[in-house]
Design an enzyme around this catalytic site. Structure first.
Site, PDB file in Angstrom:
ATOM      1  N   SER A 147      -9.079   1.945   1.532  1.00  0.00           N
ATOM      2  CA  SER A 147      -8.443   1.197   2.615  1.00  0.00           C
ATOM      3  C   SER A 147      -6.990   1.589   2.839  1.00  0.00           C
ATOM      4  O   SER A 147      -6.499   1.534   3.966  1.00  0.00           O
ATOM      5  CB  SER A 147      -8.549  -0.306   2.344  1.00  0.00           C
ATOM      6  OG  SER A 147      -7.992  -0.646   1.095  1.00  0.00           O
ATOM      7  N   HIS A 202      -2.629  -1.646   1.801  1.00  0.00           N
ATOM      8  CA  HIS A 202      -2.726  -1.477   3.251  1.00  0.00           C
ATOM      9  C   HIS A 202      -1.358  -1.180   3.847  1.00  0.00           C
ATOM     10  O   HIS A 202      -1.204  -0.283   4.688  1.00  0.00           O
ATOM     11  CB  HIS A 202      -3.313  -2.732   3.892  1.00  0.00           C
ATOM     12  CG  HIS A 202      -4.684  -3.058   3.415  1.00  0.00           C
ATOM     13  ND1 HIS A 202      -5.349  -4.227   3.752  1.00  0.00           N
ATOM     14  CD2 HIS A 202      -5.561  -2.368   2.621  1.00  0.00           C
ATOM     15  CE1 HIS A 202      -6.540  -4.246   3.188  1.00  0.00           C
ATOM     16  NE2 HIS A 202      -6.690  -3.133   2.501  1.00  0.00           N
TER      17      HIS A 202
END
Length: 218
Positions: A147, A202
């Protein structure tokens, strides 16, 4: 995402809808690893279900403690984990979500700068995700997943969209809406997962991907 203006050369991005070779290799590698770990989890291979996943995490996950005083399992692990964590996932659903996102965002990035620069942005974003987690997480819990690299691809597309719209003297409203959506998505995921979301990864990946995209697009 906002449409990008400039496209790579036709030979760098298949026009018939096929995945680019770099995407095929990345998706195949992540999928093969997770299928093997899941098969072991269900006792389809090996004699001790779950042992293979524990070993894979021990050697490939991002462990913040290795940046402190934890002993490494092998030479170079504290450095290599900045990359290896992006090939491991927390289950088939985690894998599926990330690979679908990789397919979508990866094709968009390749369309802009080609496969080699896409791979550079992806690697830099994975590295940035690890840095973000290592600096901000404040936990010793391991982190796995692509991610960080995926948010880096999103950061790249948003950075290019911002530059394109400014060059065309257009407002940044659509870009700001996408940014708001990403923030809201992280908030919802954080609530659904009861706080077990590596938002630090992230954020680090997003910033690294955006900066790499601006640099490599010159």
């Amino acid at each position: 995402m906002t449409q990008l203006r400039r496209r790579a050369a036709p030979e760098e991005f298949p026009e018939d809808g096929r995945l680019a070779l770099t995407l095929v290799v990345l998706i195949a590698a992540c999928t093969a690893l997770e299928l093997a770990l899941s098969a072991d989890d269900f006792g389809l291979i090996g004699s001790r279900p779950g042992l293979l996943r524990r070993e894979a995490y021990d050697y490939g996950a991002f462990w913040p403690g290795l940046l402190r005083d934890w002993p490494a399992n092998y030479p170079g692990q504290p450095a290599l984990m900045f990359v290896t964590h992006a090939f491991l996932h927390g289950g088939l659903s985690h894998l599926a979500m990330n690979m679908i996102t990789l397919w979508s965002l990866g094709n968009g990035v390749i369309a802009r700068v080609g496969q080699r620069r896409f791979l550079a942005i992806y690697a830099i974003s994975a590295l940035g995700g690890g840095i973000g987690f290592g600096l901000l997480a404040g936990t010793l819990t391991p982190m796995v997943g692509a991610s960080g690299a995926l948010f880096g691809l999103a950061g790249a597309i948003i950075a290019w969209a911002t530059l394109d719209r400014r060059a065309d003297r257009l407002g940044l409203g659509p870009v700001l809406k996408v940014l708001a959506y990403l923030v809201a998505l992280n908030l919802v995921m954080w609530l659904v997962l009861a706080g077990h979301l590596a938002w630090q990864t992230h954020l680090g990946g997003f910033i690294a991907g955006a900066l790499a995209a601006i640099w490599l697009d010159r």
